[in-house]
Design a protein around this motif. Structure first.
Motif, short mmCIF file in Angstrom:
data_model
loop_
_atom_site.label_atom_id
_atom_site.label_comp_id
_atom_site.label_asym_id
_atom_site.label_seq_id
_atom_site.Cartn_x
_atom_site.Cartn_y
_atom_site.Cartn_z
N GLU A 36 0.80 -1.22 0.00
CA GLU A 36 0.00 0.00 0.00
C GLU A 36 0.84 1.28 0.00
OE1 GLU A 36 -2.52 -0.40 3.36
OE2 GLU A 36 -3.58 -2.17 2.56
N SER A 37 2.13 1.14 0.21
CA SER A 37 3.00 2.32 0.24
C SER A 37 3.44 2.69 -1.17
CB SER A 37 4.23 2.06 1.11
OG SER A 37 5.05 1.06 0.52
N ALA A 38 3.91 3.94 -1.31
CA ALA A 38 4.48 4.36 -2.59
C ALA A 38 5.88 3.78 -2.77
CB ALA A 38 4.53 5.88 -2.66
N ALA A 39 6.58 3.62 -1.65
CA ALA A 39 7.93 3.05 -1.67
C ALA A 39 8.26 2.57 -0.27
CB ALA A 39 8.95 4.08 -2.14
N CYS A 40 9.25 1.69 -0.19
CA CYS A 40 9.67 1.16 1.12
C CYS A 40 11.15 0.81 1.02
CB CYS A 40 8.84 -0.06 1.49
SG CYS A 40 9.28 -0.78 3.09
N VAL A 41 11.93 1.24 2.03
CA VAL A 41 13.36 0.98 2.00
C VAL A 41 13.86 0.60 3.39
CG1 VAL A 41 13.72 2.64 0.12
CG2 VAL A 41 14.00 3.40 2.50
N ILE A 42 14.97 -0.11 3.41
CA ILE A 42 15.75 -0.29 4.62
C ILE A 42 16.88 0.73 4.53
CG2 ILE A 42 17.20 -1.86 5.96
CD1 ILE A 42 15.64 -4.20 4.78
N ALA A 43 17.12 1.46 5.61
CA ALA A 43 18.08 2.55 5.56
C ALA A 43 18.84 2.67 6.88
CB ALA A 43 17.36 3.87 5.24
N GLN A 44 19.88 3.49 6.86
CA GLN A 44 20.71 3.72 8.04
C GLN A 44 20.86 5.23 8.24
OE1 GLN A 44 22.34 0.85 9.48
NE2 GLN A 44 23.03 2.06 11.23
N TRP A 45 20.66 5.68 9.46
CA TRP A 45 20.78 7.10 9.75
C TRP A 45 22.20 7.58 9.49
CZ3 TRP A 45 22.10 9.35 15.08
CH2 TRP A 45 22.02 10.75 15.05
N ASP A 46 22.31 8.68 8.75
CA ASP A 46 23.61 9.29 8.47
C ASP A 46 23.90 10.30 9.58
OD1 ASP A 46 25.85 10.50 7.53
OD2 ASP A 46 25.08 10.84 5.49
N ARG A 47 24.72 9.91 10.54
CA ARG A 47 25.01 10.76 11.69
C ARG A 47 25.72 12.06 11.29
NH1 ARG A 47 25.26 8.17 16.75
NH2 ARG A 47 24.69 5.97 16.69
N ASP A 48 26.50 11.98 10.21
CA ASP A 48 27.34 13.12 9.85
C ASP A 48 26.62 14.17 9.02
OD1 ASP A 48 29.51 11.89 11.11
OD2 ASP A 48 29.96 10.71 9.31
N ALA A 49 25.43 13.84 8.54
CA ALA A 49 24.70 14.79 7.71
C ALA A 49 24.02 15.82 8.61
CB ALA A 49 23.67 14.07 6.86
N ALA A 50 24.26 17.09 8.35
CA ALA A 50 23.68 18.15 9.16
C ALA A 50 22.18 18.23 8.92
CB ALA A 50 24.33 19.50 8.83
N ALA A 51 21.42 18.30 10.02
CA ALA A 51 19.96 18.42 9.91
C ALA A 51 19.45 19.11 11.16
CB ALA A 51 19.33 17.03 9.77
N PRO A 52 19.16 20.39 11.08
CA PRO A 52 18.69 21.13 12.27
C PRO A 52 17.32 20.67 12.74
CG PRO A 52 18.43 22.46 10.29
CD PRO A 52 19.20 21.23 9.87
N ALA A 53 17.06 20.86 14.01
CA ALA A 53 15.75 20.52 14.57
C ALA A 53 14.70 21.50 14.04
CB ALA A 53 15.80 20.56 16.09
N SER A 54 13.49 20.99 13.89
CA SER A 54 12.41 21.84 13.40
C SER A 54 11.71 22.52 14.56
CB SER A 54 11.40 20.99 12.62
OG SER A 54 10.68 20.16 13.52
N ASP A 55 10.75 23.38 14.25
CA ASP A 55 10.04 24.09 15.31
C ASP A 55 9.00 23.21 16.01
OD1 ASP A 55 8.27 23.82 13.26
OD2 ASP A 55 7.83 25.97 13.03
N ILE A 56 8.89 21.95 15.59
CA ILE A 56 7.96 21.03 16.26
C ILE A 56 8.71 20.03 17.14
CG2 ILE A 56 6.14 21.26 14.52
CD1 ILE A 56 7.09 18.61 13.31
N GLY A 57 9.99 20.32 17.37
CA GLY A 57 10.76 19.47 18.28
C GLY A 57 11.25 18.18 17.64
N MET A 58 11.21 18.09 16.31
CA MET A 58 11.70 16.91 15.62
C MET A 58 12.81 17.32 14.66
SD MET A 58 8.13 14.89 14.88
CE MET A 58 8.93 13.34 14.53
N GLN A 59 13.61 16.36 14.29
CA GLN A 59 14.75 16.63 13.42
C GLN A 59 14.56 15.92 12.10
OE1 GLN A 59 18.49 15.73 15.24
NE2 GLN A 59 19.58 15.59 13.30
N LEU A 60 14.75 16.67 11.01
CA LEU A 60 14.67 16.07 9.69
C LEU A 60 16.01 15.43 9.39
CD1 LEU A 60 12.81 15.63 7.27
CD2 LEU A 60 13.79 17.71 6.25
N ALA A 61 16.10 14.13 9.63
CA ALA A 61 17.36 13.41 9.50
C ALA A 61 17.51 12.82 8.11
CB ALA A 61 17.43 12.30 10.55
#
Length: 375
Positions: A36-61
């Motif tokens: 039912e999804s458009a796509a599905c992947v197995i992935a690994q968080w890239d710790r070194d990629a810069a991604a600032p926290a959003s104003d909703i208290g979450m981080q776009l990683a």
């Protein structure tokens, strides 16, 4: 579900098409979610990629894609998904994409254990349906990772019993017995897992296993809901044959405990709907004692009609005439409307004379009922 509502549903669908009768799926399967999804992947968080926290208290990683389970070249080698900054994923994760494939919205990451990665990789080549598909999920039923074990269980719960039965020699009897006994000793085991193991044992067990099952069913100290007692009784009938059916008949004749009676009835239904181990006439006859009063009759009238037992008409007329029979009159009317017997029309006329409102209600709610062809 209340008994009378269950009766309405069962009688409205004379030939039931069910998955495993003793098992209930807990949720959609991962295969469904991927489909039912458009796509599905197995992935690994890239710790070194810069991604600032959003104003909703979450981080776009940013996540590096290691395996594409569904999707095309538009996915790329990296995707963005929101995470909680104080709970970053440390290992592989599962990500679903929804919406426009050109600009997908990725779900929150689901952490994956090593067995989960193995399980998901195998899903891509698992057969689409049938016993061969269940063969893939069988060893994962006892996986240590709860998400994997639950998903494998859901695949079994949704499968027709014929597919479970078709596993045949792929079911290791000792493996089933060992896991069943381990489950029974563990108070934290969910009842649905025990129910499935009883169902598997009913397929691969030997007559000698009936003694073990009988000890469980006879144990008055056990919580019957917790160990799937109806599935155990169904398994016992499979292993003990005619002697098992005879014991269930005696139970239905002698017990006044509603839980016991309803669970025994479920065991009869299992064999009436799913297996060919017993003659339908014998199974139906085992239910006749439940017509001893209005309360119990509510459970079985639809079953008797579905099993095409047209021998209980006189008793149903006696029940119909009772002052307390109002809750079951509609089911009795439908029994006679469905019956191909020569006395059905006369019996229906008697019902109409005694309580025309019940007949009219049955006609309005089940207008398409017709007499079955006499077998």
């Amino acid at each position: 579900m209340r008994p009378l509502l269950a009766c309405l549903i069962l009688l409205a669908i004379p030939r039931l098409a069910l998955g495993c009768l003793f098992c209930e799926a807990l949720a959609s399967t991962l295969s469904d979610d991927i489909r039912e999804s458009a796509a599905c992947v197995i992935a690994q968080w890239d710790r070194d990629a810069a991604a600032p926290a959003s104003d909703i208290g979450m981080q776009l990683a940013k996540f590096r894609v290691t395996k594409v389970l569904k999707g095309d070249g538009r996915i790329g080698s990296q995707v963005d998904a929101y995470i909680l900054p104080d709970e970053p994923p440390t290992g592989p994760v599962l990500l679903f994409a929804f919406g426009d494939p050109d600009a997908p919205q990725w779900s929150a990451p689901l952490p994956l254990a090593p067995v989960s990665v193995k399980y998901l990789n195998g899903l891509q080549t698992a057969p689409e349906a049938g016993s061969d598909r269940l063969g893939y999920f069988l060893p994962f039923l006892v996986a240590e990772d709860r998400h994997v074990a639950d998903d494998a269980y859901n695949e079994f719960a949704r499968a027709p019993f014929a597919d479970i039965q078709g596993l045949g020699d792929r079911l290791d009897r000792q493996w089933v017995l060992d896991n069943l006994q381990s489950y029974l000793k563990d108070d934290t085991t969910p009842p649905h897992r025990i129910r499935l193991m009883w169902t598997l044992l009913s397929v691969c067990g030997e007559p000698e296993d009936a003694a073990l099952v009988q000890r469980v069913i006879d144990d008055k100290t056990i919580d019957r809901n917790a160990i799937g007692w109806d599935a155990a009784v169904g398994c016992y009938m499979s292993l003990a044959g005619p002697a098992g059916l005879e014991q269930v008949k005696q139970l239905l004749s002698s017990s006044d405990d509603e839980q016991t009676l309803f669970m025994a009835l479920n065991a009869i239904r299992f064999h009436a709907v799913e297996t060919k181990r017993f003659d339908q006439t014998e199974l139906a006859a085992a239910l006749h004692p439940l017509l001893r009063n209005v309360r119990l009759a509510a459970y079985v009238i639809p079953d008797l009609a579905r099993m095409e037992d047209w021998t209980v008409g006189p008793r149903l007329l006696e029940l119909y005439a009772l002052p307390a029979a109002d809750p079951i009159r509609i089911h009795i009317v439908n029994y006679f409307r469905t019956s191909p017997g020569p006395d059905a029309a006369e019996s229906l006329a008697t019902c109409r004379e005694l309580d025309p409102t019940a007949v009219r209600r049955a006609e309005l709610l089940f207008g398409n009922l017709r007499p079955r062809k006499d077998q």
